[in-house]
Write an enzyme that holds these catalytic residues in place. Structure first.
Site, short mmCIF file in Angstrom:
data_model
loop_
_atom_site.label_atom_id
_atom_site.label_comp_id
_atom_site.label_asym_id
_atom_site.label_seq_id
_atom_site.Cartn_x
_atom_site.Cartn_y
_atom_site.Cartn_z
N GLY A 35 2.23 -36.19 -89.71
CA GLY A 35 3.65 -36.46 -89.48
C GLY A 35 4.46 -36.55 -90.76
O GLY A 35 5.63 -36.18 -90.80
N ASP A 36 3.83 -37.05 -91.83
CA ASP A 36 4.51 -37.10 -93.12
C ASP A 36 4.83 -35.69 -93.62
O ASP A 36 5.94 -35.42 -94.10
CB ASP A 36 3.64 -37.80 -94.16
CG ASP A 36 3.66 -39.31 -94.02
OD1 ASP A 36 4.73 -39.86 -93.73
OD2 ASP A 36 2.61 -39.94 -94.23
N TYR A 37 3.85 -34.81 -93.54
CA TYR A 37 4.06 -33.45 -94.05
C TYR A 37 5.09 -32.69 -93.20
O TYR A 37 5.94 -31.97 -93.73
CB TYR A 37 2.74 -32.70 -94.10
CG TYR A 37 1.82 -33.18 -95.20
CD1 TYR A 37 2.14 -32.93 -96.53
CD2 TYR A 37 0.67 -33.89 -94.92
CE1 TYR A 37 1.31 -33.38 -97.55
CE2 TYR A 37 -0.17 -34.33 -95.93
CZ TYR A 37 0.16 -34.08 -97.24
OH TYR A 37 -0.66 -34.52 -98.26
#
Length: 400
Positions: A173-175
């Protein structure tokens, strides 16, 4: 191919964020020529420096070296009035600021959007948080794992009836959010180039995950259908999943159309299966039987042999690679998907290459994650014209 001018050349970015999401957006910009300055707390810097596998340099882990590439570092305590004032001076000559504090944190330091846009009307401010800058959950902390859960992805992950598993990398989700953030910045820069007006880009971890859920939203709105975990398969196609091979490895096969299934039957030399299950609806109705037949076939031979049959018949398929498999894969090597960079005091470090690939102005990895404060003299002395005496005083006071 003109490598002398990169698409983001001339764009200056201040990365005041930590960990992955907003910093990843800044990394993408830096890979294509932007000047990216990582602004870090003087006391230890970004915690990502010590996350993951350590190297010979205790504050430059492999995770840091990989994700903070093409950046230089300055130290600055934004929590102090003097530090905030210095930051305002930096913002005057900056195009993009990337941050991922909890909503309201910058405002508490006197560095909210209203203040920054007054200083620099053309500024682009990327704000990444768990839930966005407004809404009832805005003040809650967020990490990728929480974004996966709230955004609907974790519910789909794992085997039916069992505890949901982590959907791939815990940082997925961060990427994704970092990529959406970079897209937002690029569109905002295009608008600024046309109008001179900057703007704020508001990106939430849960929202980037929510955006990649196929047809789940319109289907639920129309029919009330709740998609559940499907294990290694999918409700929409068969055979479509992961299959064991005779040598203990696994491979993926995706037959999303009748034509693809016809090719698979030819690879398997099973015309009887084609006669019985040529139509997708029939295969879905007999999912267990069809899946069992394909499983028996892949299990009867090593993965390399099964792949040879599938490739020869144009069946969408691929090995389920470990990272060791990836390093041995000739396709990754041929496309230059990994690059080796020499880091002084650490040695050679291999990292993923730059994506996407541009034909005329490709990005590149010029350096890996910087030492803490390596650009202090250049930025504070060069940009802001502070004297050596002033820099020493600021350091002694814990401002930089």
């Amino acid at each position: 191919m003109n490598q002398s001018v990169k698409p983001m050349q001339g764009v200056r970015v201040l990365d005041v964020a930590t960990f992955i999401a907003a910093p990843h957006a800044a990394t993408i910009l830096g890979e294509f020529g932007a000047e990216v300055i990582k602004v870090e707390n003087p006391k230890g810097g970004d915690p990502w420096r010590r996350f993951g596998t350590a190297t010979e340099k205790p504050d430059r882990s492999l995770a840091w070296l990989t994700e903070a590439r093409n950046k230089r570092s300055v130290t600055l305590n934004l929590r102090t009035p003097e530090g905030a004032e210095l930051f305002k001076h930096l913002v005057k000559d900056t195009d993009v600021v990337c941050e991922n504090f909890r909503p309201g944190r910058l405002e508490g330091w006197g560095l909210g959007w209203d203040v920054l846009k007054e200083i620099n009307p053309g500024l682009i401010l990327l704000r990444v948080s768990g839930y966005g800058q407004d809404g009832p959950y805005r003040d809650r902390p967020g990490f990728a794992r929480i974004g996966h859960a709230v955004g609907g992805l974790t519910h789909l992950s794992g085997l039916p009836g069992e505890i949901p598993v982590t959907p791939g990398s815990t940082s997925l989700g961060d990427y994704i959010t970092g990529m959406y953030g970079a897209i937002g910045v690029l569109m905002a820069l295009r608008h600024r180039d046309a109008t001179g007006e900057g703007q704020m880009v508001d990106m939430a971890l849960y929202a980037s995950v929510f955006r990649v859920l196929d047809e789940m939203v319109p289907r639920y709105a129309r029919t009330g259908y709740v998609r559940e975990p499907e294990g290694t398969g999918t409700v929409n196609a068969c055979p479509h999943g992961h299959f064991p091979c005779g040598d203990g490895t696994f491979m993926a096969i995706a037959c999303t159309t009748d034509k693809m299934f016809e090719r698979l039957c030819a690879a398997m030399e099973r015309s009887d299966l084609l006669v019985a299950y040529a139509d997708q609806a029939k295969r879905l109705a007999a999912r267990e039987t069809v899946t069992a037949e394909v499983t028996a076939w892949t299990s009867s031979m090593p993965r390399a042999e099964a792949m040879e049959h599938c490739v020869a018949h144009d069946v969408p398929s691929g090995p389920i690679n470990s990272v060791a498999d990836i390093f041995a894969d000739p396709h990754f090597e041929a496309r230059g998907d990994m690059v080796a960079v020499d880091v002084p005091g650490i040695g050679e470090v291999v990292v993923p290459a730059v994506f996407p690939r541009l034909s005329e102005t490709p990005g590149e990895v010029e350096s890996l994650g910087p030492a803490l404060g390596d650009a202090n003299e250049e930025v504070y002395g060069g940009w802001l014209g502070l004297s050596d005496e002033e820099l020493v005083l600021l350091k002694d006071k814990g401002i930089i």
